[in-house]
Motif scaffolding. Structure first.
Motif, PDB file in Angstrom:
ATOM      1  N   LYS A   1      -0.654   5.736   5.967  1.00  0.00           N
ATOM      2  CA  LYS A   1      -1.607   5.680   4.848  1.00  0.00           C
ATOM      3  C   LYS A   1      -0.842   5.226   3.616  1.00  0.00           C
ATOM      4  O   LYS A   1       0.280   5.668   3.371  1.00  0.00           O
ATOM      5  CB  LYS A   1      -2.179   7.075   4.594  1.00  0.00           C
ATOM      6  N   ILE A   2      -1.452   4.313   2.864  1.00  0.00           N
ATOM      7  CA  ILE A   2      -0.779   3.771   1.682  1.00  0.00           C
ATOM      8  C   ILE A   2      -1.742   3.787   0.491  1.00  0.00           C
ATOM      9  O   ILE A   2      -2.918   3.445   0.637  1.00  0.00           O
ATOM     10  CB  ILE A   2      -0.302   2.317   1.930  1.00  0.00           C
ATOM     11  N   ALA A   3      -1.229   4.224  -0.659  1.00  0.00           N
ATOM     12  CA  ALA A   3      -2.044   4.160  -1.887  1.00  0.00           C
ATOM     13  C   ALA A   3      -1.334   3.259  -2.885  1.00  0.00           C
ATOM     14  O   ALA A   3      -0.108   3.298  -3.010  1.00  0.00           O
ATOM     15  CB  ALA A   3      -2.212   5.549  -2.478  1.00  0.00           C
ATOM     16  N   LEU A   4      -2.113   2.434  -3.582  1.00  0.00           N
ATOM     17  CA  LEU A   4      -1.543   1.496  -4.551  1.00  0.00           C
ATOM     18  C   LEU A   4      -1.838   1.946  -5.971  1.00  0.00           C
ATOM     19  O   LEU A   4      -3.009   2.105  -6.328  1.00  0.00           O
ATOM     20  CB  LEU A   4      -2.163   0.107  -4.370  1.00  0.00           C
TER      21      LEU A   4
ATOM     22  N   ARG B   1      -1.070  13.042  -2.616  1.00  0.00           N
ATOM     23  CA  ARG B   1      -0.236  13.629  -1.551  1.00  0.00           C
ATOM     24  C   ARG B   1      -0.918  14.837  -0.922  1.00  0.00           C
ATOM     25  O   ARG B   1      -0.796  15.067   0.273  1.00  0.00           O
ATOM     26  CB  ARG B   1       1.140  14.021  -2.104  1.00  0.00           C
ATOM     27  N   SER B   2      -1.652  15.628  -1.730  1.00  0.00           N
ATOM     28  CA  SER B   2      -2.293  16.787  -1.104  1.00  0.00           C
ATOM     29  C   SER B   2      -3.562  16.384  -0.341  1.00  0.00           C
ATOM     30  O   SER B   2      -3.892  16.964   0.675  1.00  0.00           O
ATOM     31  CB  SER B   2      -2.566  17.901  -2.116  1.00  0.00           C
ATOM     32  N   SER B   3      -4.263  15.339  -0.794  1.00  0.00           N
ATOM     33  CA  SER B   3      -5.470  14.909  -0.067  1.00  0.00           C
ATOM     34  C   SER B   3      -5.137  14.103   1.179  1.00  0.00           C
ATOM     35  O   SER B   3      -5.895  14.108   2.147  1.00  0.00           O
ATOM     36  CB  SER B   3      -6.361  14.031  -0.942  1.00  0.00           C
ATOM     37  N   PHE B   4      -4.028  13.359   1.145  1.00  0.00           N
ATOM     38  CA  PHE B   4      -3.675  12.482   2.277  1.00  0.00           C
ATOM     39  C   PHE B   4      -2.220  12.749   2.679  1.00  0.00           C
ATOM     40  O   PHE B   4      -1.319  11.976   2.297  1.00  0.00           O
ATOM     41  CB  PHE B   4      -3.843  11.004   1.896  1.00  0.00           C
ATOM     42  N   PRO B   5      -1.976  13.827   3.419  1.00  0.00           N
ATOM     43  CA  PRO B   5      -0.590  14.145   3.776  1.00  0.00           C
ATOM     44  C   PRO B   5       0.086  12.954   4.457  1.00  0.00           C
ATOM     45  O   PRO B   5      -0.523  12.284   5.288  1.00  0.00           O
ATOM     46  CB  PRO B   5      -0.737  15.334   4.743  1.00  0.00           C
TER      47      PRO B   5
ATOM     48  N   ASN C   1      -8.506   1.907   7.481  1.00  0.00           N
ATOM     49  CA  ASN C   1      -8.416   3.374   7.507  1.00  0.00           C
ATOM     50  C   ASN C   1      -7.186   3.893   6.799  1.00  0.00           C
ATOM     51  O   ASN C   1      -7.085   5.080   6.520  1.00  0.00           O
ATOM     52  CB  ASN C   1      -8.406   3.872   8.961  1.00  0.00           C
ATOM     53  N   ASN C   2      -6.235   3.028   6.538  1.00  0.00           N
ATOM     54  CA  ASN C   2      -4.976   3.488   5.941  1.00  0.00           C
ATOM     55  C   ASN C   2      -4.806   3.139   4.466  1.00  0.00           C
ATOM     56  O   ASN C   2      -3.931   3.694   3.815  1.00  0.00           O
ATOM     57  CB  ASN C   2      -3.782   2.891   6.717  1.00  0.00           C
ATOM     58  N   LEU C   3      -5.614   2.206   3.967  1.00  0.00           N
ATOM     59  CA  LEU C   3      -5.408   1.781   2.576  1.00  0.00           C
ATOM     60  C   LEU C   3      -6.309   2.590   1.640  1.00  0.00           C
ATOM     61  O   LEU C   3      -7.531   2.517   1.732  1.00  0.00           O
ATOM     62  CB  LEU C   3      -5.702   0.278   2.437  1.00  0.00           C
ATOM     63  N   ILE C   4      -5.662   3.358   0.750  1.00  0.00           N
ATOM     64  CA  ILE C   4      -6.459   4.171  -0.177  1.00  0.00           C
ATOM     65  C   ILE C   4      -6.619   3.386  -1.467  1.00  0.00           C
ATOM     66  O   ILE C   4      -5.639   3.050  -2.133  1.00  0.00           O
ATOM     67  CB  ILE C   4      -5.768   5.516  -0.431  1.00  0.00           C
ATOM     68  N   ARG C   5      -7.869   3.056  -1.772  1.00  0.00           N
ATOM     69  CA  ARG C   5      -8.112   2.231  -2.951  1.00  0.00           C
ATOM     70  C   ARG C   5      -8.384   3.122  -4.154  1.00  0.00           C
ATOM     71  O   ARG C   5      -9.166   4.049  -4.080  1.00  0.00           O
ATOM     72  CB  ARG C   5      -9.310   1.314  -2.702  1.00  0.00           C
ATOM     73  N   MET C   6      -7.710   2.824  -5.270  1.00  0.00           N
ATOM     74  CA  MET C   6      -7.992   3.534  -6.523  1.00  0.00           C
ATOM     75  C   MET C   6      -8.899   2.586  -7.303  1.00  0.00           C
ATOM     76  O   MET C   6      -8.424   1.654  -7.940  1.00  0.00           O
ATOM     77  CB  MET C   6      -6.699   3.779  -7.302  1.00  0.00           C
ATOM     78  N   CYS C   7     -10.195   2.804  -7.200  1.00  0.00           N
ATOM     79  CA  CYS C   7     -11.117   1.740  -7.604  1.00  0.00           C
ATOM     80  C   CYS C   7     -11.575   1.776  -9.046  1.00  0.00           C
ATOM     81  O   CYS C   7     -12.537   1.118  -9.406  1.00  0.00           O
ATOM     82  CB  CYS C   7     -12.334   1.754  -6.691  1.00  0.00           C
TER      83      CYS C   7
END
Ligand code: 13P
Ligand code: SF4
Length: 359
Positions: free
Chosen positions: A284-287, A241-245, A306-312
């Motif tokens: 922006k969405i994180a899974l 949340r702080s990195s990707f408001p 550009n909107n999908l944040i991958r936790m790889c």
């Protein structure tokens, strides 16, 4: 490469290069994979086989060989419907077993014998029998991530896609306020939060403070956990949340309850895919789930890049044992066959069929 392999290779390049660049998957390897895909497709035809692929398969396999892709619920439905002679399950052992429970006359194959699951291994049939003795009259709802002998002791099975619905169904059907929900500790807590029930985890060595479950709506849980999803923490959510408001955070219900509470949405793997398809262009969405999921979504929807944040970094080691090579060998040698004893299968079938009827 022959004409057909070249075609598969070109299609693969277009599909997955945005997710797996040459630095991660060199061209010669992609060509080798294309040739395996061709072999698998031919074997599938020759043997009248169907391949089911869970959402956590790696992208090359996921987009080339399965006839059906999806979450545990969707794949169980597909397994119940198929006319194929052979079912190859590109997923983990309990999924292949569920397919066998539903299709006793078909040959069900799992490409790797190491495709287990920490949840399924976290409970035994004797544990369920013990729980039923301690809490007589309560229906037993069991997560599909269990083996057949556990399902056989169960009243109804559920998946992450229908767990709340199944719990409500069980209470109504059995005329109780409470249920035994097995084996996922966190999913039990998440359901208790969502349905306003108390949660209680009995301890085999010390059964004190037994709750008033007959009068107070309660979930009686167990202590197994998914070793992948249990690694997510509230700090991950805070950092995101702080990195990707403005980011929306989707958490699988196998995540710890404090994580689910601070997330924006919780649902099965397919529910998450649908969420990204609906909102991914605007937000922006994180899974918070197994990392191949995001790769697979991105390969299919480059527009959400550009909107999908991958936790790889969180890959399920069990799902990871299923490869194209193993899938080819599974078809070629008809290995590894999944069998369930008829007595267990018949009893497990009842609980799986109930779930499929509930939907
Ligand atoms: P889904 O049913 O949501 O696909 O989940 C299966 C699983 O094993 C998640 O870890
Ligand atoms: Fe089991 Fe977790 Fe792997 Fe799913 S991600 S198969 S629940 S260990």
């Amino acid at each position: 490469m022959d004409h057909q392999t070249t075609k598969i290779y070109e299609e693969l390049k277009t599909k997955i290069r945005g997710v797996l660049p040459e630095s991660l998957l060199p061209d010669f390897e992609l060509q080798a994979k294309a040739s395996l895909v061709k072999e698998i497709r031919e074997l599938k035809k020759q043997k009248n086989a169907v391949i089911l692929g869970h959402n956590y398969m790696e992208p090359v396999l996921f987009y080339t060989v399965p006839d059906f892709r999806g979450d545990s619920l969707a794949l169980s439905k597909r397994a119940a419907e198929t006319n194929a002679d052979i079912i190859v399950f590109c997923g983990v052992g309990f999924m292949a077993e569920t397919a066998k429970i539903l299709n006793p006359t078909k040959k069900v194959l799992i490409p790797s014998q190491k495709a287990g699951c920490s949840l399924a291994e976290g409970i035994k049939a004797e544990d369920v029998r013990w729980l039923k003795k301690q809490f007589p009259g309560l229906p037993v709802v069991t997560y599909i991530n269990t083996y057949a002998d556990v399902k056989a002791e169960t009243d109804v099975v559920c998946t992450s896609g229908n767990a709340v619905k199944v719990v409500e169904w069980a209470c109504k059907e059995f005329g109780t306020k409470s249920v035994i929900f097995l084996p996922d500790k966190y999913m039990a807590e998440n359901i208790a939060n969502e349905t306003n029930r108390k949660i209680y985890f009995p301890n085999k060595n010390n059964l004190t403070d037994t709750p008033n479950y007959k009068n107070v709506p309660t979930i009686i849980g167990w202590n197994a956990r998914c070793y992948v999803h249990e690694q997510y923490t509230v700090d991950h959510v805070k950092d995101l949340r702080s990195s990707f408001p403005g980011v929306e955070i989707l958490a699988h219900p196998e995540c710890p309850p404090d994580v689910v509470k601070v997330s924006d949405f919780s649902g099965s793997t397919s529910n998450m895919v649908e969420y990204v398809e609906k909102h991914g262009l605007n937000k922006k969405i994180a899974l918070l789930t197994e990392c191949s999921m995001a790769d697979n979504i991105l390969a299919n929807h480059p527009e959400v890049n550009n909107n999908l944040i991958r936790m790889c970094n969180l890959r399920c080691k069990y799902m990871n044992t299923i490869t194209l090579e193993q899938t080819r060998d599974a078809l070629l040698h008809e290995q590894y066959e999944v069998n369930v004893s008829e007595d267990i299968r018949k009893r497990a079938l009842l609980s799986v069929t109930r779930m499929l009827q509930i939907g």
